[in-house]
Design an enzyme around this catalytic site. Structure first.
Site, PDB file in Angstrom:
ATOM      1  N   TRP A 158       0.818  -1.215   0.000  1.00 35.21           N
ATOM      2  CA  TRP A 158       0.000   0.000   0.000  1.00 35.21           C
ATOM      3  C   TRP A 158       0.850   1.263   0.000  1.00 35.21           C
ATOM      4  O   TRP A 158       0.540   2.234  -0.696  1.00 35.21           O
ATOM      5  CB  TRP A 158      -0.993  -0.026   1.158  1.00 35.21           C
ATOM      6  CG  TRP A 158      -2.023  -1.088   0.944  1.00 35.21           C
ATOM      7  CD1 TRP A 158      -2.172  -2.257   1.632  1.00 35.21           C
ATOM      8  CD2 TRP A 158      -3.001  -1.122  -0.096  1.00 35.21           C
ATOM      9  NE1 TRP A 158      -3.186  -3.018   1.091  1.00 35.21           N
ATOM     10  CE2 TRP A 158      -3.716  -2.339   0.027  1.00 35.21           C
ATOM     11  CE3 TRP A 158      -3.345  -0.252  -1.125  1.00 35.21           C
ATOM     12  CZ2 TRP A 158      -4.753  -2.692  -0.831  1.00 35.21           C
ATOM     13  CZ3 TRP A 158      -4.386  -0.604  -1.995  1.00 35.21           C
ATOM     14  CH2 TRP A 158      -5.078  -1.810  -1.840  1.00 35.21           C
ATOM     15  N   ASP A 230      -1.111   6.790   6.241  1.00 39.94           N
ATOM     16  CA  ASP A 230      -2.250   5.968   5.848  1.00 39.94           C
ATOM     17  C   ASP A 230      -2.469   4.979   6.997  1.00 39.94           C
ATOM     18  O   ASP A 230      -1.661   4.082   7.222  1.00 39.94           O
ATOM     19  CB  ASP A 230      -1.936   5.237   4.548  1.00 39.94           C
ATOM     20  CG  ASP A 230      -3.018   4.237   4.141  1.00 39.94           C
ATOM     21  OD1 ASP A 230      -4.020   4.096   4.867  1.00 39.94           O
ATOM     22  OD2 ASP A 230      -2.838   3.590   3.087  1.00 39.94           O
ATOM     23  N   LYS A 254     -12.070  -1.333   7.437  1.00 41.34           N
ATOM     24  CA  LYS A 254     -11.295  -2.309   8.198  1.00 41.34           C
ATOM     25  C   LYS A 254     -11.789  -2.366   9.642  1.00 41.34           C
ATOM     26  O   LYS A 254     -12.137  -3.417  10.155  1.00 41.34           O
ATOM     27  CB  LYS A 254      -9.812  -1.937   8.200  1.00 41.34           C
ATOM     28  CG  LYS A 254      -9.237  -1.530   6.865  1.00 41.34           C
ATOM     29  CD  LYS A 254      -9.067  -2.680   5.924  1.00 41.34           C
ATOM     30  CE  LYS A 254      -8.303  -2.256   4.681  1.00 41.34           C
ATOM     31  NZ  LYS A 254      -8.116  -3.333   3.716  1.00 41.34           N
TER      32      LYS A 254
END
Length: 420
Positions: A158, A230, A254
């Site tokens: 990511w 992030d 999440k």
């Protein structure tokens, strides 16, 4: 069609109102085999994983995202779905500018601020487009142009994607990369080669795919002191000193809600300096000036986030939530480490994620497939590792109950005993 129309033996007679007066009959012809239409209550098929007692569901969902949500949150949403708190409307169908939703989004923000102790120096924004959209939004808002340098710690898939996207809007460079070690470790902070002229330093606080998590955060050495994170896969899983960050962003799916809403916490002095090419929906000022209501927001997703924030506060806040997460992860990692190499977690122990636990089986991919298939039959779902790395991955976010992890480790020990 004439108002005198009558239903034939194979038709359904409908009535539609007209602006001029009484209902007008319309006839829809059906084939002969549909000449008899009946309505009857149909029992739902019984699930192999029917709900059990003690408020538990019959399966444990180990998916990495969208992920499991607290049962109490789902039940409250279910109860309020058709008639939201006496309004006569579902929150999915009411105006985002009405008093009911206005109260819901304001409470969600207030509860999030309470959970993370967000200071008044930072905006809280409810956005759309997923964390991936923030890969572009961050450099567009923080850099004057494509020649501005920025630093990235690339610790997994990511952060690598974020770096590659930022290169379109800035002079992004890699200050440290874990690629050579297959993203199983994080850097010593003095090993991060920061550019003092960089506009910001970017990290991914928890790599969902590779299972590495920052336990502390590097100090940015750039002139503006801007650290960007992030936090999609460990957002609200533990206390965080928000004041250390210029921007925190996270996809909700999440830990705090369903897919569809992205939360950004942005230092106020960083708002209002977007590049001229910045699309209006990626400009933080657009959303800060309009209280996240510039256009129709993902109302239902924000509402669910609000319910999750209430649940986390009711548990005693993020310090208590972190203790539970440490206990759950400890049980699972201890089982892996005590297996004599049967199960292998490649991540360096000091940076193992509390949220996403990847592991492999020493006996190979065929046994991993067997493990995943047998686990699913026992009601433990979504254990397959990400397609880019394979293996097994157990995502044990806030809402994963301790009983789910306990069932998984019991199954792991049994599987090893049956397949030595």
């Amino acid at each position: 069609m004439s108002a005198a129309a009558t239903a034939g033996p194979n038709s359904i007679l409908l009535h539609r109102p007209t602006s001029a007066g009484p209902a007008v009959a319309s006839s829809i012809r059906l084939p002969a085999r549909a000449s008899k239409v009946s309505c009857a209550a149909v029992a739902a098929p019984s699930s192999p994983h029917a709900l059990t007692g003690a408020g538990e569901r019959g399966v444990y969902n180990f998916a990495a995202g969208p992920a499991t949500l607290p049962l109490s949150v789902l039940q409250k949403a279910q109860a309020e779905l058709v008639d939201y708190r006496g309004s006569g409307m579902s929150i999915m169908e009411m105006s985002h500018r009405g008093k009911e939703f206005d109260a819901a989004i304001k409470k969600a923000e207030a509860d999030l601020r309470a959970l993370l102790a967000v200071p008044d120096t930072h905006e809280v924004l409810f956005l759309q487009g997923g964390a991936t959209t923030q890969f572009a939004a961050v450099p567009l808002n923080l850099c004057a142009g494509a020649s501005d340098p920025v630093d990235f710690v690339v610790s997994g898939s990511w952060s690598d994607k974020a770096f590659k996207e930022a290169k379109k809007y800035s002079a992004a460079s890699v200050a440290w990369s874990g690629k050579d070690g297959k993203y199983t470790a994080l850097p010593q902070f003095d090993a991060i080669k920061q550019n003092p002229e960089a506009r910001f330093l970017h990290i991914c606080s928890n790599e969902t795919i590779h299972g590495v998590e920052f336990k502390d955060y590097p100090e940015p050495k750039n002139k503006s002191g801007i650290l960007v994170a992030d936090m999609s896969s460990n957002f609200c899983s533990k206390p965080v000193d928000v004041s250390r960050f210029g921007i925190i962003y996270a996809g909700a799916q999440k830990n705090v809600g369903p897919s569809g809403v992205t939360i950004a916490i942005v230092r106020k002095d960083l708002v209002g300096n977007a590049q001229p090419i910045t699309p209006v929906m990626l400009d933080y000022k657009t959303h800060a000036d309009n209280a996240s209501l510039y256009n129709t927001p993902p109302c239902f997703a924000i509402y669910i986030c609000g319910l999750v924030f209430e649940d986390l506060l009711a548990q005693g806040g993020l310090a208590e939530v972190e203790k539970k997460n440490q206990h759950k992860a400890g049980i699972l990692y201890d089982t892996i480490d005590a297996s004599g190499g049967y199960f292998i977690c490649p991540v360096e122990k000091s940076v193992r994620s509390l949220m996403n636990v990847p592991f492999t089986l020493a006996k190979g991919a065929d046994f991993e497939k067997q493990f995943i298939a047998e686990a699913a039959k026992e009601g433990m779902l979504q254990l397959k590792g990400h397609r880019s790395v394979g293996g097994v991955r157990a995502s044990i976010y806030n809402a994963m109950p301790l009983s789910g992890v306990e069932k998984l480790v019991t199954f792991m020990k049994d599987f090893q005993a049956r397949n030595p």
